[in-house]
Scaffold this motif. Structure first.
Motif, PDB file in Angstrom:
ATOM      1  N   LEU A  60     -48.886   4.869 -42.348  1.00 50.37           N
ATOM      2  CA  LEU A  60     -48.020   5.809 -43.004  1.00 50.37           C
ATOM      3  C   LEU A  60     -48.655   6.487 -44.157  1.00 50.37           C
ATOM      4  CD1 LEU A  60     -44.821   3.579 -43.068  1.00 50.37           C
ATOM      5  CD2 LEU A  60     -45.130   5.672 -41.700  1.00 50.37           C
ATOM      6  N   LYS A  61     -49.511   5.729 -44.929  1.00 51.31           N
ATOM      7  CA  LYS A  61     -50.217   6.350 -45.949  1.00 51.31           C
ATOM      8  C   LYS A  61     -51.267   7.415 -45.524  1.00 51.31           C
ATOM      9  CE  LYS A  61     -52.761   5.264 -50.218  1.00 51.31           C
ATOM     10  NZ  LYS A  61     -53.036   4.088 -51.023  1.00 51.31           N
ATOM     11  N   ASP A  62     -51.852   7.049 -44.408  1.00 49.34           N
ATOM     12  CA  ASP A  62     -52.889   7.891 -43.685  1.00 49.34           C
ATOM     13  C   ASP A  62     -52.108   9.190 -43.292  1.00 49.34           C
ATOM     14  OD1 ASP A  62     -54.819   6.081 -44.015  1.00 49.34           O
ATOM     15  OD2 ASP A  62     -54.685   5.329 -42.059  1.00 49.34           O
ATOM     16  N   HIS A  63     -50.967   9.226 -42.958  1.00 44.86           N
ATOM     17  CA  HIS A  63     -50.226  10.451 -42.510  1.00 44.86           C
ATOM     18  C   HIS A  63     -49.856  11.220 -43.788  1.00 44.86           C
ATOM     19  CE1 HIS A  63     -50.187  10.209 -38.045  1.00 44.86           C
ATOM     20  NE2 HIS A  63     -49.953   8.732 -38.159  1.00 44.86           N
ATOM     21  N   LEU A  64     -49.253  10.574 -44.566  1.00 47.59           N
ATOM     22  CA  LEU A  64     -49.089  11.450 -46.026  1.00 47.59           C
ATOM     23  C   LEU A  64     -50.262  11.975 -46.467  1.00 47.59           C
ATOM     24  CD1 LEU A  64     -46.633   8.670 -47.346  1.00 47.59           C
ATOM     25  CD2 LEU A  64     -46.134  10.956 -46.516  1.00 47.59           C
ATOM     26  N   ARG A  65     -51.341  11.239 -46.353  1.00 48.45           N
ATOM     27  CA  ARG A  65     -52.651  12.129 -46.988  1.00 48.45           C
ATOM     28  C   ARG A  65     -52.948  13.326 -46.061  1.00 48.45           C
ATOM     29  NH1 ARG A  65     -55.571   7.816 -47.031  1.00 48.45           N
ATOM     30  NH2 ARG A  65     -56.615   8.319 -45.192  1.00 48.45           N
ATOM     31  N   LYS A  66     -52.676  13.222 -44.847  1.00 50.10           N
ATOM     32  CA  LYS A  66     -53.264  14.099 -44.005  1.00 50.10           C
ATOM     33  C   LYS A  66     -52.182  15.325 -44.019  1.00 50.10           C
ATOM     34  CE  LYS A  66     -56.041  11.411 -40.988  1.00 50.10           C
ATOM     35  NZ  LYS A  66     -57.397  12.293 -40.923  1.00 50.10           N
ATOM     36  N   ASN A  67     -51.023  15.031 -44.689  1.00 52.31           N
ATOM     37  CA  ASN A  67     -49.848  16.037 -44.779  1.00 52.31           C
ATOM     38  C   ASN A  67     -49.172  16.195 -43.104  1.00 52.31           C
ATOM     39  OD1 ASN A  67     -49.715  16.885 -47.331  1.00 52.31           O
ATOM     40  ND2 ASN A  67     -51.340  17.950 -47.041  1.00 52.31           N
ATOM     41  N   THR A  68     -49.247  15.199 -42.298  1.00 50.87           N
ATOM     42  CA  THR A  68     -48.853  15.177 -40.974  1.00 50.87           C
ATOM     43  C   THR A  68     -47.364  14.411 -40.852  1.00 50.87           C
ATOM     44  OG1 THR A  68     -50.012  13.170 -40.601  1.00 50.87           O
ATOM     45  CG2 THR A  68     -51.121  14.982 -40.001  1.00 50.87           C
ATOM     46  N   LEU A  69     -46.928  13.825 -41.971  1.00 52.06           N
ATOM     47  CA  LEU A  69     -45.793  13.238 -42.055  1.00 52.06           C
ATOM     48  C   LEU A  69     -44.970  13.719 -43.194  1.00 52.06           C
ATOM     49  CD1 LEU A  69     -43.985  10.959 -41.118  1.00 52.06           C
ATOM     50  CD2 LEU A  69     -44.927   9.397 -42.447  1.00 52.06           C
ATOM     51  N   ASP A  70     -43.685  13.932 -43.001  1.00 55.07           N
ATOM     52  CA  ASP A  70     -42.689  14.594 -44.288  1.00 55.07           C
ATOM     53  C   ASP A  70     -41.592  13.532 -44.129  1.00 55.07           C
ATOM     54  OD1 ASP A  70     -40.985  15.644 -45.772  1.00 55.07           O
ATOM     55  OD2 ASP A  70     -40.825  17.539 -44.767  1.00 55.07           O
ATOM     56  N   ILE A  71     -41.582  13.002 -45.229  1.00 50.74           N
ATOM     57  CA  ILE A  71     -40.462  11.896 -45.467  1.00 50.74           C
ATOM     58  C   ILE A  71     -39.485  12.339 -46.619  1.00 50.74           C
ATOM     59  CG2 ILE A  71     -41.588   9.734 -44.163  1.00 50.74           C
ATOM     60  CD1 ILE A  71     -42.296   8.850 -47.012  1.00 50.74           C
ATOM     61  N   SER A  72     -39.509  13.613 -46.765  1.00 54.59           N
ATOM     62  CA  SER A  72     -38.754  14.065 -48.139  1.00 54.59           C
ATOM     63  C   SER A  72     -37.135  14.159 -47.763  1.00 54.59           C
ATOM     64  CB  SER A  72     -39.280  15.383 -48.491  1.00 54.59           C
ATOM     65  OG  SER A  72     -39.143  16.309 -47.435  1.00 54.59           O
ATOM     66  N   GLN A  73     -36.777  13.835 -46.580  1.00 51.01           N
ATOM     67  CA  GLN A  73     -35.441  14.124 -45.960  1.00 51.01           C
ATOM     68  C   GLN A  73     -34.753  12.774 -45.705  1.00 51.01           C
ATOM     69  OE1 GLN A  73     -33.760  17.001 -46.498  1.00 51.01           O
ATOM     70  NE2 GLN A  73     -35.740  17.719 -47.372  1.00 51.01           N
ATOM     71  N   VAL A  74     -35.672  11.361 -45.737  1.00 56.13           N
ATOM     72  CA  VAL A  74     -35.331  10.286 -45.329  1.00 56.13           C
ATOM     73  C   VAL A  74     -34.099   9.940 -46.199  1.00 56.13           C
ATOM     74  CG1 VAL A  74     -35.830   7.578 -45.682  1.00 56.13           C
ATOM     75  CG2 VAL A  74     -37.502   9.450 -44.815  1.00 56.13           C
ATOM     76  N   HIS A  75     -32.812   9.459 -45.540  1.00 51.90           N
ATOM     77  CA  HIS A  75     -31.887   8.842 -46.073  1.00 51.90           C
ATOM     78  C   HIS A  75     -31.673   7.154 -46.147  1.00 51.90           C
ATOM     79  CE1 HIS A  75     -29.998   8.460 -42.021  1.00 51.90           C
ATOM     80  NE2 HIS A  75     -30.132   9.541 -41.996  1.00 51.90           N
ATOM     81  N   THR A  76     -32.496   6.679 -45.226  1.00 47.19           N
ATOM     82  CA  THR A  76     -32.344   5.130 -45.104  1.00 47.19           C
ATOM     83  C   THR A  76     -33.678   4.818 -44.930  1.00 47.19           C
ATOM     84  OG1 THR A  76     -30.259   5.609 -43.862  1.00 47.19           O
ATOM     85  CG2 THR A  76     -31.499   3.081 -43.882  1.00 47.19           C
ATOM     86  N   LEU A  77     -34.099   3.946 -46.007  1.00 47.81           N
ATOM     87  CA  LEU A  77     -35.553   3.246 -46.068  1.00 47.81           C
ATOM     88  C   LEU A  77     -35.373   1.980 -45.887  1.00 47.81           C
ATOM     89  CD1 LEU A  77     -38.357   3.201 -46.700  1.00 47.81           C
ATOM     90  CD2 LEU A  77     -37.932   2.994 -49.212  1.00 47.81           C
ATOM     91  N   VAL A  78     -35.885   1.257 -45.066  1.00 48.51           N
ATOM     92  CA  VAL A  78     -35.969  -0.210 -44.557  1.00 48.51           C
ATOM     93  C   VAL A  78     -37.283  -0.905 -44.700  1.00 48.51           C
ATOM     94  CG1 VAL A  78     -35.497  -1.938 -42.954  1.00 48.51           C
ATOM     95  CG2 VAL A  78     -34.331   0.391 -42.853  1.00 48.51           C
ATOM     96  N   LEU A  79     -37.359  -1.834 -45.572  1.00 47.71           N
ATOM     97  CA  LEU A  79     -38.535  -2.524 -45.979  1.00 47.71           C
ATOM     98  C   LEU A  79     -38.536  -4.100 -45.201  1.00 47.71           C
ATOM     99  CD1 LEU A  79     -39.073  -2.174 -49.531  1.00 47.71           C
ATOM    100  CD2 LEU A  79     -40.343  -0.905 -47.781  1.00 47.71           C
ATOM    101  N   ASP A  80     -39.105  -3.951 -43.882  1.00 45.23           N
ATOM    102  CA  ASP A  80     -38.734  -5.211 -42.946  1.00 45.23           C
ATOM    103  C   ASP A  80     -39.900  -6.234 -43.132  1.00 45.23           C
ATOM    104  OD1 ASP A  80     -37.909  -6.881 -41.003  1.00 45.23           O
ATOM    105  OD2 ASP A  80     -38.104  -5.910 -39.354  1.00 45.23           O
ATOM    106  N   GLU A  81     -39.604  -7.588 -43.315  1.00 41.25           N
ATOM    107  CA  GLU A  81     -40.519  -8.583 -43.805  1.00 41.25           C
ATOM    108  C   GLU A  81     -41.129  -8.211 -44.842  1.00 41.25           C
ATOM    109  OE1 GLU A  81     -42.558 -10.201 -40.601  1.00 41.25           O
ATOM    110  OE2 GLU A  81     -40.543 -10.709 -39.255  1.00 41.25           O
ATOM    111  N   ALA A  82     -40.428  -7.638 -45.868  1.00 41.77           N
ATOM    112  CA  ALA A  82     -41.225  -7.279 -47.082  1.00 41.77           C
ATOM    113  C   ALA A  82     -42.148  -8.439 -47.864  1.00 41.77           C
ATOM    114  CB  ALA A  82     -40.018  -6.787 -48.124  1.00 41.77           C
ATOM    115  N   ASP A  83     -41.726  -9.555 -47.851  1.00 40.71           N
ATOM    116  CA  ASP A  83     -42.742 -10.540 -48.142  1.00 40.71           C
ATOM    117  C   ASP A  83     -43.986 -10.510 -47.684  1.00 40.71           C
ATOM    118  OD1 ASP A  83     -41.490 -11.505 -45.947  1.00 40.71           O
ATOM    119  OD2 ASP A  83     -41.079 -13.604 -46.602  1.00 40.71           O
ATOM    120  N   ARG A  84     -43.929 -10.453 -46.307  1.00 39.49           N
ATOM    121  CA  ARG A  84     -45.333 -10.584 -45.559  1.00 39.49           C
ATOM    122  C   ARG A  84     -46.155  -9.287 -46.060  1.00 39.49           C
ATOM    123  NH1 ARG A  84     -47.042 -15.003 -45.103  1.00 39.49           N
ATOM    124  NH2 ARG A  84     -48.579 -14.358 -43.491  1.00 39.49           N
TER     125      ARG A  84
END
Length: 463
Positions: free
Chosen positions: A138-162
């Motif tokens: 996901l960070k790679d896509h953000l760096r390449k400007n190929t992913l826009d998540i500025s309109q995200v209304h729901t963020l889920v962190l699944d298995e955050a501890d891992r």
């Protein structure tokens, strides 16, 4: 007189009738413990910290509320799910697609490492409603400007501890920084260490904290310690297999080298054993995990990170060749057996010098786990029984418009094998895997290689 439609606990929630019907068609009529606690709060827009283990039904706990807010006509990313591994991301995306069937043309994209980024960029160019991905990619896509998540209304962190254990803290912070501040944030974690509390404090708004016990109970898993010297572990493993007549299991090791050595040992005994660790290419990891899920291998020998996201129906046994370095990981390991009311056995090889770990595990499980000395085990040799199925790999997948029905149709065409000889079918992006009766594997490969699917020739091989 017509039969009345069975009622569903999900009808008590503010969900569209179409979703209730879809859930019923999926067999969702009774909510799991985590769903009962999480769904009303998440549907109300609250931020959550949910402590729940693998197999608790947590995916639906965040996917159902996420989907209620999706605007199908807007092809921007509205839901974002972060997972620690590609296997879990793929598993979560598959479940979300099923839960989204009541909505028209919902696009769910998986963005994870281990595969070429090019096709992912191409897929994103056509828009996506929901993205499920691993932090690094996901960070790679953000760096390449190929992913826009500025309109995200729901963020889920699944298995955050891992994810935090795997060193993704900085990547997670970078990703969250690209999402709106007024989003809903749902954090799911099997454990609740200090770093999870810090993450929540930084990115959530007055979250509700909920906790459920794991879906397995100590009385559905027969736990045993086998006492042996460290150098006796290979011999102890063979005697465990013979004594308990174990023909299928996940075998956990703490190092990559151990996975290779144990898999080689089991193979030399006549079993089909596959090692999985962080050194493997992603395509090889996919092949090995799928082979085991399809029941085509006796043993999967794995490190904890490599096995993350592994979900196998009716797994009879888990064997810990080495005690996990972190006591909490033990529960994750053994929780893969003894699910849904089924019986399972969890065996741990324990050296005399690890008595402190034995005491810690007894305290954690709140039981006295029986100890057996290696000399008390049967001295007979294990007798391998090869799995009923073998797995075939087909060089065409979802990106080639391949569907499970196409694979089944090609295999059972005139001159092919019987439908009863075909097992589970998994269609991935670039390849497909199908389990066939071991006795019919050679014929099945010939049928696929000589035939055509959707007018095209395909290549198939036995794993």
């Amino acid at each position: 007189m017509t039969e009345s439609t069975p009622t569903s606990e999900f009808e008590t929630l503010p969900l569209p009738a179409e979703q209730i019907d879809n859930l019923r068609a999926m067999g969702y009529t009774t909510m799991t413990a985590i769903q009962k606690l999480a769904l009303p709060l998440a549907l109300d827009g609250r931020d959550l910290i949910a402590q729940a283990k693998t197999g608790s039904g947590k995916t639906a706990s965040f996917a159902i509320p996420l989907l209620t807010k999706i605007n199908p006509r807007f092809f921007g990313v509205q839901g974002l799910v972060l997972c620690p591994t590609r296997e879990l991301a793929t598993q979560v995306a598959t479940e979300i697609r099923k839960l989204a069937r009541y909505l028209a043309n919902i696009k769910v994209v998986v963005l994870s490492g281990g595969v070429s980024i090019g096709p992912q960029i191409g897929s994103l160019e056509h828009g996506a409603h929901i993205v499920v991905g691993t932090p690094g990619r996901l960070k790679d896509h953000l760096r390449k400007n190929t992913l826009d998540i500025s309109q995200v209304h729901t963020l889920v962190l699944d298995e955050a501890d891992r994810m935090l254990d795997m060193g993704f803290s900085d990547d997670i912070q970078h990703i969250i920084g690209h999402t709106p501040e007024d989003r809903q944030t749902l954090l799911f974690s099997a454990t609740y260490p200090n770093n999870i509390q810090k993450l929540s404090a930084q990115y959530q708004q007055t979250p509700e904290i909920i906790k459920v016990e794991s879906t397995h109970t100590s009385n559905s898993i027969d736990q045993r310690f086998i006492l042996c010297d460290r150098h006796q572990r290979p011999a102890a493993l063979e005697r465990v297999l013979a004594h308990f007549n174990i023909q299928q299991a996940v075998v956990f090791c703490n190092t990559k080298q151990s996975t290779e050595e144990i898999a080689q040992q089991l193979t030399s005994l006549g079993f089909i054993a596959r090692a999985i660790n962080g050194d493997l290419e992603q395509r090889d990891r996919d092949a090995i995990l799928t082979q085991f899920k399809q029941g085509s291998a006796n043993f999967l020998v794995a490190t904890d990170v490599a096995a993350r996201g592994l979900d196998v129906d009716d797994l009879p046994a888990v064997i810990n060749v080495e005690v996990p370095r972190e006591i909490e990981v033990y529960t994750h390991r053994i929780g893969r057996t003894g699910r849904a009311g089924k019986e399972g056995i969890a065996i741990t090889l324990l050296a005399d010098s690890e008595d402190h770990k034995r005491k810690a595990l007894n305290h954690q499980q709140d039981i006295e786990i029986p100890c057996i000395a290696i000399d008390e085990l049967s001295r007979s040799e294990p007798v391998p029984v090869l799995p009923e199925f073998a797995t075939l790999c087909i060089a065409a997948g979802r990106k080639h418009k391949m569907r499970p029905g196409d694979v089944l149709g090609a295999l059972t065409a005139p001159g092919g094998i019987q439908g009863s000889q075909v097992g589970k079918i998994h269609v991935l992006d670039m390849v497909s895997y199908v389990a066939v009766a071991r006795t019919a594997a050679r014929q099945a490969v010939d049928v696929l290689n000589k035939g055509r699917v959707k007018g095209k020739t395909i290549k198939a091989r036995k794993l």
